[in-house]
Design an enzyme around this catalytic site. Structure first.
Site, PDB file in Angstrom:
ATOM      1  N   SER A 129      46.473  49.714  44.665  1.00 22.26           N
ATOM      2  CA  SER A 129      46.045  48.510  43.945  1.00 22.26           C
ATOM      3  C   SER A 129      44.738  47.969  44.502  1.00 22.26           C
ATOM      4  CB  SER A 129      47.114  47.415  44.060  1.00 22.26           C
ATOM      5  OG  SER A 129      46.673  46.255  43.391  1.00 22.26           O
ATOM      6  N   LYS A 183      54.891  49.679  43.179  1.00 17.92           N
ATOM      7  CA  LYS A 183      53.639  49.386  42.460  1.00 17.92           C
ATOM      8  C   LYS A 183      53.938  48.819  41.065  1.00 17.92           C
ATOM      9  CE  LYS A 183      49.206  49.198  41.602  1.00 17.92           C
ATOM     10  NZ  LYS A 183      49.002  49.094  40.200  1.00 17.92           N
ATOM     11  N   HIS A 186      54.794  45.312  41.587  1.00 15.02           N
ATOM     12  CA  HIS A 186      53.523  44.615  41.874  1.00 15.02           C
ATOM     13  C   HIS A 186      52.856  44.225  40.553  1.00 15.02           C
ATOM     14  CE1 HIS A 186      49.114  44.805  41.982  1.00 15.02           C
ATOM     15  NE2 HIS A 186      49.159  44.321  43.218  1.00 15.02           N
ATOM     16  N   ASN A 187      52.826  45.167  39.622  1.00 13.13           N
ATOM     17  CA  ASN A 187      52.172  44.881  38.344  1.00 13.13           C
ATOM     18  C   ASN A 187      52.964  43.874  37.510  1.00 13.13           C
ATOM     19  OD1 ASN A 187      50.449  46.871  39.267  1.00 13.13           O
ATOM     20  ND2 ASN A 187      50.104  47.713  37.236  1.00 13.13           N
ATOM     21  N   GLU A 190      51.885  40.760  38.797  1.00 13.54           N
ATOM     22  CA  GLU A 190      50.516  40.566  38.270  1.00 13.54           C
ATOM     23  C   GLU A 190      50.573  39.974  36.846  1.00 13.54           C
ATOM     24  OE1 GLU A 190      47.807  44.004  38.893  1.00 13.54           O
ATOM     25  OE2 GLU A 190      47.433  43.886  36.751  1.00 13.54           O
TER      26      GLU A 190
HETATM   27  C1  6PG Z   1      45.935  47.187  40.349  1.00 16.76           C
HETATM   28  C2  6PG Z   1      46.087  46.924  38.883  1.00 16.76           C
HETATM   29  C3  6PG Z   1      45.765  48.148  38.106  1.00 16.76           C
HETATM   30  C4  6PG Z   1      45.493  47.907  36.634  1.00 16.76           C
HETATM   31  C5  6PG Z   1      46.736  47.676  35.841  1.00 16.76           C
HETATM   32  C6  6PG Z   1      46.521  46.937  34.577  1.00 16.76           C
HETATM   33  O1  6PG Z   1      46.890  46.978  41.044  1.00 16.76           O
HETATM   34  O2  6PG Z   1      44.836  47.581  40.772  1.00 16.76           O
HETATM   35  O3  6PG Z   1      47.404  46.532  38.608  1.00 16.76           O
HETATM   36  O4  6PG Z   1      46.780  49.075  38.346  1.00 16.76           O
HETATM   37  O5  6PG Z   1      44.570  46.895  36.490  1.00 16.76           O
HETATM   38  O6  6PG Z   1      47.201  48.960  35.494  1.00 16.76           O
HETATM   39  O7  6PG Z   1      47.729  46.989  33.896  1.00 16.76           O
HETATM   40  P1  6PG Z   1      47.861  46.590  32.387  1.00 16.76           P
HETATM   41  O8  6PG Z   1      46.894  47.442  31.603  1.00 16.76           O
HETATM   42  O9  6PG Z   1      49.287  46.925  32.040  1.00 16.76           O
HETATM   43  O10 6PG Z   1      47.541  45.143  32.295  1.00 16.76           O
END
Ligand code: 6PG
Length: 484
Positions: A129, A183, A186-187, A190
């Site tokens: 990430s 991960k 984590h998302n 996010e």
């Molecule tokens: C990270 C981000 C990265 C990416 C996501 C976006 O940790 O660096 O999470 O993995 O920006 O894949 O996810 P979406 O397209 O589902 O919003």
């Protein structure tokens, strides 16, 4: 370059190239491969180039590696990963290792590691990430898979990861798909945090009519408080950016339809399978879906009026309550997702150490925020704490802000501004803190229409009532009324 390379990098798009440069900067020679000659040229054209050697074939790349070979894939999740693995496996042997550094679905990682393992090749599923910048300057790295294989690449990962207080933001998480699962969650976090910040923006913009400069100043000021984190930092910066084409603020010419690759949806789906409540993430996923139908929204807006009232009360109170609500909802989001990791760890036998995950997330990654320091401490004090809301300090932080969270939900409803993630977070907190919930009625209803049985407060076992004839309390033997 005559010396053998420490690691192979397959996929020299922006993430792969930046990681390769980061690895090379730390003294590890990298062998790179991409089908696109332009990308191969770009990878050697930048600084650190003397330590990156590119090859026009995977065979060339594997021959250039020290044994046991480690090959890191930075290709789009899904079929491209399988395609590369299919070409790589015949070129590798027992003891070698394939590392998938993309956002692969964890169940795919399990299947791939079984297939690779059958040939003696180890498979590491590694969450990375931090976006392009993080890849170049220090990402947060979440590795899972066979421990022995991880030990081979550990020095490289520890060298390139972000560091907080000299501790690298990387650490072995567990077997199989543990790294990709972490991960994914984590998302999910996010998604929750992005939606909460977006709702705060909506309230400040449509409710308080703040200008872009005022928004930038507000988020910058909040970033100096307990809310401090990467997402607030970039939010403040976004409001100052000008559009080259129009000279307007860029934010105001960006379409209000959010896109996604789906990692938040996977998190919600898996949480539902494991029966772990994740309402803030669910709300965030749904909010993205809702945003995508702008045409429909414009039509419904013709039918349902009365939205977008301007807030007429105390502006300072609004700002203080919103800031406090955002902090409470942030903690609630982490509480939900850490509870998911706790359950997933048991069900999937990952053996996750949640404090270690909080440690790794403190730097480099998208969700890095000050509260992770407290979360790490909470798990240090009690690694088995079932919910972070039970932690004295974090629970008190939320409790102190419960009124503000309710006020924001009320005010949003009153102004006609949708705030689903704030409301979901509020209901999560209130639900967790409810000694009694109306689930007794749901049990009764299910038994009424479907003879699904119910449990009693005073006796163990399952019971059924013939509700229409009023015949009560027939004990049912043996049926497991808790679906698993
Ligand atoms: C990270 C981000 C990265 C990416 C996501 C976006 O940790 O660096 O999470 O993995 O920006 O894949 O996810 P979406 O397209 O589902 O919003």
């Amino acid at each position: 370059m005559n010396e053998k390379c420490s690691i192979g990098m397959v996929g020299l798009g922006v993430m792969g190239r930046n990681l390769a440069l980061n690895i090379a900067d730390h003294g590890f020679p990298v062998a790179g491969f991409d089908t696109d000659p332009l990308k191969r040229a770009e990878a050697t054209g930048n600084s650190g180039g003397e330590r990156i050697c590119v090859f026009p074939s995977l065979a060339g790349l594997t021959e250039a590696l020290t044994v046991p070979r480690s090959v890191l894939l930075m290709v789009p999740a899904g079929p491209p990963v399988d395609a590369v693995i299919g070409q790589l496996l015949p070129l590798l042997g027992p003891g070698d290792c394939i590392i998938d550094g993309g956002n692969s679905f964890y169940k795919d990682t399990d299947l791939r590691s079984q297939a690779a393992g059958a040939t003696g090749v180890a498979y590491l599923g590694v969450g990375i990430s931090g976006g392009e910048r993080g890849a170049r300057t220090g990402p947060s790295i979440m590795p899972g898979g066979p421990l022995q294989a991880y030990e081979t690449v550990r020095p490289i990962f520890e060298a390139i990861a972000a560091a907080v207080n000299r501790e690298p933001c990387v650490g072995y998480l567990g077997p199989g798909s543990a790294g990709h699962y972490v991960k994914m969650v984590h998302n999910g976090i996010e998604y929750g945090l992005l939606q909460l910040i977006a709702e705060s923006y909506d309230l400040l913009k449509r409710g308080l009519h703040l200008s872009d400069d005022e928004l930038a100043a507000t988020y910058a000021a909040w970033n100096e408080t307990e809310l401090s984190g990467y997402l607030l930092e970039i939010t403040a910066a976004i409001f100052t950016e000008r559009d080259d084409l129009t000279g307007e603020r860029l934010i105001d010419v960006i379409l209000d339809e959010a896109r996604q690759k789906g990692t938040g949806k996977w998190t919600s789906q898996d949480a539902m399978d494991l029966q772990v409540p994740l309402p803030t993430v669910d709300a965030a996923v749904a909010a993205r879906h809702l945003s995508m139908n702008k045409g429909d929204r414009l039509r419904v807006a013709q039918v349902i009026h009365g939205q977008e009232r301007r807030f007429a009360g105390d502006r300072d109170l609004f700002l203080v309550n919103l800031r406090n609500a955002l902090h409470a909802a942030t903690i609630a989001t982490f509480a939900q997702c850490m509870a998911l990791l706790r359950t997933a760890s048991k069900v999937y036998a990952y053996g996750l150490r949640l404090g270690e995950i909080a440690r790794i997330w403190r730097g480099g990654c998208i969700i890095r925020t000050q509260v992770l320091e407290q979360i790490r401490e909470a798990f240090k004090a009690d690694p088995d704490i079932p919910n972070l809301l039970l932690h004295e300090e974090l629970g008190a932080e939320v409790s102190r802000r419960r009124q503000a969270l309710g006020w924001v939900a009320d005010t949003a409803a009153d102004l006609g501004i949708p705030a689903p993630a704030f409301m979901a977070s509020l209901c999560y907190v209130d639900g967790c803190a409810s000694p009694w919930l109306p689930a007794n009625l749901i049990q009764a209803q299910r038994d009424y229409f479907g003879a699904h049985t119910y449990e009693r407060t005073d006796t163990r076992g399952s019971f059924h009532t013939e509700w229409e004839s009023g015949t009560n309390n027939h004990q049912e033997g043996g049926e497991n009324v808790r679906p698993r």
